[in-house]
Design a protein around this motif. Structure first.
Motif, PDB file in Angstrom:
ATOM      1  N   MET A 256     -28.635 -27.920  32.978  1.00 23.71           N
ATOM      2  CA  MET A 256     -27.332 -27.810  33.685  1.00 23.71           C
ATOM      3  C   MET A 256     -26.529 -28.123  32.871  1.00 23.71           C
ATOM      4  O   MET A 256     -25.283 -28.111  33.198  1.00 23.71           O
ATOM      5  N   GLU A 257     -26.305 -29.078  31.695  1.00 24.05           N
ATOM      6  CA  GLU A 257     -25.722 -29.432  30.761  1.00 24.05           C
ATOM      7  C   GLU A 257     -24.949 -28.817  30.383  1.00 24.05           C
ATOM      8  O   GLU A 257     -23.441 -29.146  30.074  1.00 24.05           O
ATOM      9  N   THR A 258     -25.057 -27.179  30.150  1.00 20.83           N
ATOM     10  CA  THR A 258     -24.007 -27.275  29.242  1.00 20.83           C
ATOM     11  C   THR A 258     -22.916 -26.059  30.581  1.00 20.83           C
ATOM     12  O   THR A 258     -22.141 -25.466  30.004  1.00 20.83           O
ATOM     13  N   ILE A 259     -23.557 -25.912  31.263  1.00 22.04           N
ATOM     14  CA  ILE A 259     -22.256 -25.251  32.506  1.00 22.04           C
ATOM     15  C   ILE A 259     -21.346 -26.013  32.418  1.00 22.04           C
ATOM     16  O   ILE A 259     -19.993 -26.624  32.681  1.00 22.04           O
ATOM     17  N   HIS A 260     -21.890 -27.778  32.816  1.00 22.59           N
ATOM     18  CA  HIS A 260     -21.277 -29.270  33.155  1.00 22.59           C
ATOM     19  C   HIS A 260     -20.013 -28.912  31.507  1.00 22.59           C
ATOM     20  O   HIS A 260     -18.717 -29.544  31.447  1.00 22.59           O
ATOM     21  N   ALA A 261     -20.373 -28.771  30.072  1.00 22.80           N
ATOM     22  CA  ALA A 261     -19.910 -28.774  29.570  1.00 22.80           C
ATOM     23  C   ALA A 261     -19.203 -27.800  29.011  1.00 22.80           C
ATOM     24  O   ALA A 261     -17.906 -28.087  28.600  1.00 22.80           O
ATOM     25  N   LEU A 262     -19.474 -26.757  29.224  1.00 24.73           N
ATOM     26  CA  LEU A 262     -18.139 -25.715  30.007  1.00 24.73           C
ATOM     27  C   LEU A 262     -17.201 -25.962  30.986  1.00 24.73           C
ATOM     28  O   LEU A 262     -15.896 -26.332  30.363  1.00 24.73           O
TER      29      LEU A 262
ATOM     30  N   SER B 241     -21.689 -30.168  43.706  1.00 20.90           N
ATOM     31  CA  SER B 241     -23.763 -29.920  43.907  1.00 20.90           C
ATOM     32  C   SER B 241     -23.627 -29.410  42.490  1.00 20.90           C
ATOM     33  O   SER B 241     -23.494 -28.571  42.669  1.00 20.90           O
ATOM     34  N   THR B 242     -25.497 -29.591  42.204  1.00 19.12           N
ATOM     35  CA  THR B 242     -25.673 -28.601  41.100  1.00 19.12           C
ATOM     36  C   THR B 242     -27.319 -28.874  41.280  1.00 19.12           C
ATOM     37  O   THR B 242     -27.774 -29.846  41.729  1.00 19.12           O
TER      38      THR B 242
ATOM     39  N   VAL C 258     -28.874 -21.774  36.702  1.00 19.04           N
ATOM     40  CA  VAL C 258     -28.286 -22.957  37.100  1.00 19.04           C
ATOM     41  C   VAL C 258     -26.907 -22.733  38.561  1.00 19.04           C
ATOM     42  O   VAL C 258     -26.071 -21.828  38.586  1.00 19.04           O
ATOM     43  N   ILE C 259     -27.198 -23.581  40.135  1.00 21.02           N
ATOM     44  CA  ILE C 259     -26.228 -23.082  40.725  1.00 21.02           C
ATOM     45  C   ILE C 259     -25.338 -23.913  41.381  1.00 21.02           C
ATOM     46  O   ILE C 259     -25.587 -25.614  40.666  1.00 21.02           O
TER      47      ILE C 259
ATOM     48  N   GLN D  56     -20.746 -20.751  41.451  1.00 24.63           N
ATOM     49  CA  GLN D  56     -21.267 -20.544  40.972  1.00 24.63           C
ATOM     50  C   GLN D  56     -23.028 -20.585  40.373  1.00 24.63           C
ATOM     51  O   GLN D  56     -23.471 -21.278  40.870  1.00 24.63           O
ATOM     52  N   PHE D  57     -23.283 -18.650  39.611  1.00 25.49           N
ATOM     53  CA  PHE D  57     -25.167 -18.825  39.388  1.00 25.49           C
ATOM     54  C   PHE D  57     -25.221 -18.276  38.438  1.00 25.49           C
ATOM     55  O   PHE D  57     -24.451 -17.645  37.758  1.00 25.49           O
ATOM     56  N   ALA D  58     -25.375 -19.328  37.667  1.00 23.11           N
ATOM     57  CA  ALA D  58     -24.867 -19.177  35.771  1.00 23.11           C
ATOM     58  C   ALA D  58     -26.767 -19.422  35.127  1.00 23.11           C
ATOM     59  O   ALA D  58     -27.857 -19.747  35.814  1.00 23.11           O
TER      60      ALA D  58
END
Length: 128
Positions: free
Chosen positions: A1-7, A69-70, A77-78, A99-101
């Motif tokens: 989850m950290e990668t999508i938040h970092a993006l 929410s995540t 990762v949603i 988003q669905f990563a």
């Protein structure tokens, strides 16, 4: 989850183009479902995503990702969020997004996004 938040944080900070490549696998794609800006939707490979991010920084003076929410299921990762973009002319765009990563080896291999834009106040705000 950290990668999508970092993006999201990198985008908020104005990073674009190759600065964002570190978040993605080399074969990453984005799938955008039809919305007000892209009525036909789109499927975009990584290099085109990075080019679009450069164009986005030319249009926007700022953008913000408010994550509500995540969660994750396996390698997916949603994220449910509200995106706010301020155009250089001062107009504001707001989209409520799911988003669905898909993740692979800690990197994003695909993002499928459902963007629900609030009505544009100024019809000339966005040229499709």
């Amino acid at each position: 989850m950290e990668t999508i938040h970092a993006l999201h944080r990198a985008l908020e900070a104005g990073q674009h183009g190759d600065e964002l490549r570190r978040f993605f696998t080399s074969d990453a794609v984005t799938v955008e479902h039809p919305n007000l800006i892209k009525p036909s939707g789109a499927q975009t490979p990584l290099d085109d995503m990075l080019t679009a991010s450069r164009k986005g920084t030319e249009l926007l003076s700022s953008q913000k990702y408010d994550v509500h929410s995540t969660s994750h299921c396996g390698d997916t990762v949603i994220v449910r969020l509200t995106w706010t973009g301020v155009l250089r002319n001062g107009d504001q765009l707001v989209a409520h997004i799911a988003q669905f990563a898909e993740m692979r080896d800690g990197l994003i291999s695909s993002i499928e996004t459902f963007d629900c834009y609030e009505p544009f106040r100024n019809a000339s705000t966005i040229a499709v």
